[in-house]
Design a protein around this motif. Structure first.
Motif, PDB file in Angstrom:
ATOM      1  N   THR A 113       5.324   0.937  -1.256  1.00 16.80           N
ATOM      2  CA  THR A 113       4.745  -0.421  -0.851  1.00 16.80           C
ATOM      3  C   THR A 113       5.020  -0.907   0.375  1.00 16.80           C
ATOM      4  O   THR A 113       4.454  -1.399   1.210  1.00 16.80           O
ATOM      5  CB  THR A 113       4.558  -1.185  -1.999  1.00 16.80           C
ATOM      6  OG1 THR A 113       4.125  -0.438  -3.216  1.00 16.80           O
ATOM      7  CG2 THR A 113       3.796  -2.572  -1.617  1.00 16.80           C
ATOM      8  N   VAL A 121       8.823  -4.915  -4.953  1.00 14.15           N
ATOM      9  CA  VAL A 121       7.851  -3.979  -4.678  1.00 14.15           C
ATOM     10  C   VAL A 121       8.748  -2.612  -4.694  1.00 14.15           C
ATOM     11  O   VAL A 121       9.879  -2.298  -4.524  1.00 14.15           O
ATOM     12  CB  VAL A 121       6.929  -4.166  -3.358  1.00 14.15           C
ATOM     13  CG1 VAL A 121       6.619  -5.639  -3.541  1.00 14.15           C
ATOM     14  CG2 VAL A 121       7.915  -4.154  -2.218  1.00 14.15           C
ATOM     15  N   ARG A 146       4.196   0.963   3.330  1.00 14.95           N
ATOM     16  CA  ARG A 146       2.748   0.506   3.728  1.00 14.95           C
ATOM     17  C   ARG A 146       2.453  -0.630   4.632  1.00 14.95           C
ATOM     18  O   ARG A 146       1.435  -0.455   5.332  1.00 14.95           O
ATOM     19  CB  ARG A 146       1.861   0.660   2.298  1.00 14.95           C
ATOM     20  CG  ARG A 146       0.196   0.721   2.569  1.00 14.95           C
ATOM     21  CD  ARG A 146      -0.203   1.332   1.237  1.00 14.95           C
ATOM     22  NE  ARG A 146      -0.093   0.218   0.159  1.00 14.95           N
ATOM     23  CZ  ARG A 146       0.637   0.482  -0.931  1.00 14.95           C
ATOM     24  NH1 ARG A 146       1.239   1.874  -1.221  1.00 14.95           N
ATOM     25  NH2 ARG A 146       0.447  -0.321  -1.960  1.00 14.95           N
ATOM     26  N   LYS A 156      -3.239  -9.451   1.507  1.00 16.90           N
ATOM     27  CA  LYS A 156      -2.464  -8.475   2.290  1.00 16.90           C
ATOM     28  C   LYS A 156      -1.592  -9.344   3.346  1.00 16.90           C
ATOM     29  O   LYS A 156      -0.426  -8.957   3.241  1.00 16.90           O
ATOM     30  CB  LYS A 156      -3.274  -7.521   3.035  1.00 16.90           C
ATOM     31  CG  LYS A 156      -3.982  -6.502   2.075  1.00 16.90           C
ATOM     32  CD  LYS A 156      -4.664  -5.547   3.199  1.00 16.90           C
ATOM     33  CE  LYS A 156      -5.356  -4.246   2.195  1.00 16.90           C
ATOM     34  NZ  LYS A 156      -6.036  -3.458   2.862  1.00 16.90           N
TER      35      LYS A 156
END
Length: 210
Positions: free
Chosen positions: A47, A43, A50, A9
């Motif tokens: 996304t 992406v 997020r 991440k």
């Protein structure tokens, strides 16, 4: 597995930020859409959001690790019985010596371009205010003591001093001075600023331990 997931991440977050900053530096912050950033990073927009709820966060992400840095310094100082202002002053001086971009004392082309983007974009300047507010809150908690208001006031003054010192270094570098030219004055200004803080704040090691 959770550690690996968090690492992935963070890598994605860093990649998205780097792609966005590259586009902002090339075209300007306001000229780049979130859709364009998402496409360049390969992406989807959901996304991207997020990881970064606001477009400004893509730039201010670089400050995320430093948001609680003063608080961490004070927490370590409390554990060692060192006065918090002394620890913070020495931390800033060490950053100046290694030309840490956070101190503003860095003339690498990429750093200069980033500073121009940051200080030349009103939306990012406003975002920095929010970041500084969170830094104040964390520092006030680290300072502790019997009077929460006193801790908040002290934290606000300290964060303001750090901001002004950094901005002055950025200003001088942007005006064409070299790091070597700015360093002596930056060190002297840091020492003077913390002396003034010491005169106005009562933050002994005992008080810092709460």
């Amino acid at each position: 597995m959770s550690g690996l997931r968090e690492l992935k991440k963070e890598r994605t977050r860093r990649t998205l930020s780097e792609v966005a900053i590259g586009l902002f530096l090339e075209k300007g912050f306001d000229a780049v859409s979130v859709a364009e950033i998402a496409a360049a990073a390969e992406v989807s927009k959901p996304t991207l959001f997020r990881y970064f709820p606001a477009k400004e966060d893509l730039v201010l992400h670089r400050f995320a690790d430093h948001e609680q840095e003063p608080a961490r310094v004070v927490a370590a100082a409390r554990a060692a019985g060192v006065p918090p202002l002394e620890a913070l002053r020495d931390h800033v001086l060490a950053g100046l010596e290694r030309h840490d971009p956070v101190t503003g004392l860095n003339d690498a082309p990429g750093v200069l371009a980033f500073h121009r983007l940051l200080y030349g974009t009103p939306a990012l300047a406003a975002g920095m205010h929010t970041y500084q507010g969170r830094s104040e809150e964390a520092l006030a908690a680290a300072l502790g003591g019997a009077d929460p208001l006193a801790a908040r006031l002290a934290a606000a003054q300290i964060v303001a001093v750090l901001r002004v010192l950094g901005e002055e270094n950025v200003r001088r570098i942007a005006a064409g001075e070299s790091v070597e030219q700015v360093l002596p004055g930056a060190v002297a200004a840091t020492r003077a600023a913390f002396r003034r803080l010491e005169e106005g704040l009562s933050l002994s090691s005992e008080a810092a331990r709460g």
